[in-house]
Design a protein around this motif. Structure first.
Motif, PDB file in Angstrom:
ATOM      1  N   GLY A 143      -6.769 -75.231 -74.668  1.00 41.34           N
ATOM      2  CA  GLY A 143      -5.761 -75.948 -73.895  1.00 41.34           C
ATOM      3  C   GLY A 143      -5.019 -76.987 -74.716  1.00 41.34           C
ATOM      4  N   LEU A 144      -5.744 -77.712 -75.570  1.00 38.48           N
ATOM      5  CA  LEU A 144      -5.088 -78.695 -76.441  1.00 38.48           C
ATOM      6  C   LEU A 144      -4.134 -78.015 -77.412  1.00 38.48           C
ATOM      7  N   GLU A 145      -4.561 -76.887 -77.949  1.00 42.28           N
ATOM      8  CA  GLU A 145      -3.700 -76.166 -78.888  1.00 42.28           C
ATOM      9  C   GLU A 145      -2.472 -75.608 -78.182  1.00 42.28           C
ATOM     10  N   ALA A 146      -2.647 -75.074 -76.980  1.00 42.28           N
ATOM     11  CA  ALA A 146      -1.523 -74.508 -76.234  1.00 42.28           C
ATOM     12  C   ALA A 146      -0.535 -75.595 -75.820  1.00 42.28           C
ATOM     13  N   ALA A 147      -1.025 -76.802 -75.551  1.00 37.49           N
ATOM     14  CA  ALA A 147      -0.156 -77.907 -75.142  1.00 37.49           C
ATOM     15  C   ALA A 147       0.513 -78.581 -76.336  1.00 37.49           C
ATOM     16  N   GLY A 148       0.122 -78.196 -77.559  1.00 36.71           N
ATOM     17  CA  GLY A 148       0.714 -78.801 -78.748  1.00 36.71           C
ATOM     18  C   GLY A 148       0.080 -80.119 -79.124  1.00 36.71           C
ATOM     19  N   LEU A 149      -1.096 -80.408 -78.588  1.00 32.09           N
ATOM     20  CA  LEU A 149      -1.772 -81.676 -78.869  1.00 32.09           C
ATOM     21  C   LEU A 149      -2.848 -81.544 -79.941  1.00 32.09           C
ATOM     22  N   TRP A 150      -3.043 -80.355 -80.461  1.00 29.12           N
ATOM     23  CA  TRP A 150      -4.062 -80.131 -81.492  1.00 29.12           C
ATOM     24  C   TRP A 150      -3.528 -80.683 -82.814  1.00 29.12           C
ATOM     25  N   PRO A 151      -4.322 -81.489 -83.545  1.00 29.27           N
ATOM     26  CA  PRO A 151      -3.825 -82.096 -84.789  1.00 29.27           C
ATOM     27  C   PRO A 151      -3.589 -81.054 -85.883  1.00 29.27           C
ATOM     28  N   ASP A 152      -2.600 -81.339 -86.717  1.00 29.40           N
ATOM     29  CA  ASP A 152      -2.267 -80.414 -87.799  1.00 29.40           C
ATOM     30  C   ASP A 152      -3.389 -80.299 -88.827  1.00 29.40           C
ATOM     31  N   TRP A 153      -4.137 -81.378 -89.041  1.00 35.78           N
ATOM     32  CA  TRP A 153      -5.197 -81.326 -90.051  1.00 35.78           C
ATOM     33  C   TRP A 153      -6.328 -80.392 -89.629  1.00 35.78           C
ATOM     34  N   ALA A 154      -6.411 -80.059 -88.343  1.00 37.77           N
ATOM     35  CA  ALA A 154      -7.486 -79.193 -87.869  1.00 37.77           C
ATOM     36  C   ALA A 154      -7.055 -77.727 -87.775  1.00 37.77           C
ATOM     37  N   THR A 155      -5.852 -77.420 -88.220  1.00 41.36           N
ATOM     38  CA  THR A 155      -5.340 -76.054 -88.158  1.00 41.36           C
ATOM     39  C   THR A 155      -5.448 -75.409 -89.530  1.00 41.36           C
ATOM     40  N   LEU A 156      -6.004 -74.213 -89.557  1.00 43.77           N
ATOM     41  CA  LEU A 156      -6.120 -73.481 -90.817  1.00 43.77           C
ATOM     42  C   LEU A 156      -4.812 -72.811 -91.164  1.00 43.77           C
ATOM     43  N   GLU A 157      -4.486 -72.819 -92.440  1.00 48.52           N
ATOM     44  CA  GLU A 157      -3.302 -72.114 -92.916  1.00 48.52           C
ATOM     45  C   GLU A 157      -3.774 -70.955 -93.778  1.00 48.52           C
ATOM     46  N   ARG A 158      -3.262 -69.787 -93.481  1.00 47.51           N
ATOM     47  CA  ARG A 158      -3.664 -68.614 -94.253  1.00 47.51           C
ATOM     48  C   ARG A 158      -3.046 -68.658 -95.645  1.00 47.51           C
ATOM     49  N   GLN A 159      -3.878 -68.358 -96.617  1.00 45.59           N
ATOM     50  CA  GLN A 159      -3.413 -68.281 -97.992  1.00 45.59           C
ATOM     51  C   GLN A 159      -2.860 -66.886 -98.235  1.00 45.59           C
ATOM     52  N   PRO A 160      -1.801 -66.762 -99.040  1.00 45.54           N
ATOM     53  CA  PRO A 160      -1.294 -65.432 -99.332  1.00 45.54           C
ATOM     54  C   PRO A 160      -2.353 -64.613-100.058  1.00 45.54           C
ATOM     55  N   ARG A 161      -2.446 -63.379 -99.684  1.00 47.46           N
ATOM     56  CA  ARG A 161      -3.453 -62.512-100.263  1.00 47.46           C
ATOM     57  C   ARG A 161      -2.993 -62.034-101.630  1.00 47.46           C
ATOM     58  N   VAL A 162      -3.871 -62.216-102.610  1.00 46.75           N
ATOM     59  CA  VAL A 162      -3.559 -61.800-103.972  1.00 46.75           C
ATOM     60  C   VAL A 162      -4.022 -60.366-104.136  1.00 46.75           C
ATOM     61  N   PRO A 163      -3.119 -59.471-104.575  1.00 47.97           N
ATOM     62  CA  PRO A 163      -3.561 -58.069-104.746  1.00 47.97           C
ATOM     63  C   PRO A 163      -4.542 -57.949-105.884  1.00 47.97           C
ATOM     64  N   ARG A 164      -5.545 -57.112-105.680  1.00 49.94           N
ATOM     65  CA  ARG A 164      -6.543 -56.889-106.726  1.00 49.94           C
ATOM     66  C   ARG A 164      -6.021 -55.854-107.694  1.00 49.94           C
ATOM     67  N   LEU A 165      -6.381 -56.057-108.935  1.00 51.56           N
ATOM     68  CA  LEU A 165      -5.960 -55.107-109.977  1.00 51.56           C
ATOM     69  C   LEU A 165      -7.070 -54.156-110.325  1.00 51.56           C
TER      70      LEU A 165
END
Length: 59
Positions: free
Chosen positions: A37-59
């Motif tokens: 509910g906090l996340e849906a209302a926009g009240l969730w803090p930015d520091w608690a949100t994970l950001e996906r890292q770009p996937r590095v292709p394996r060689l």
């Protein structure tokens, strides 16, 4: 429906969980719904949100 779920439901019908287990389950569900509910209302803090890292292709 998976037959294992039917077996689990039969087990719960014959041996229901204790009141303590029900309270713990309800508390966990309430915490999950509060966070959602906090996340849906926009009240969730930015520091608690994970950001996906770009996937590095394996060689």
């Amino acid at each position: 429906m998976n037959p294992l779920w039917l077996m689990r439901m039969a087990k719960w019908a014959h041996h229901p969980p204790s009141l303590r287990q029900v309270k713990i389950g309800a508390a966990v569900l309430a915490a999950v719904l509060a966070i959602w509910g906090l996340e849906a209302a926009g009240l969730w803090p930015d520091w608690a949100t994970l950001e996906r890292q770009p996937r590095v292709p394996r060689l």
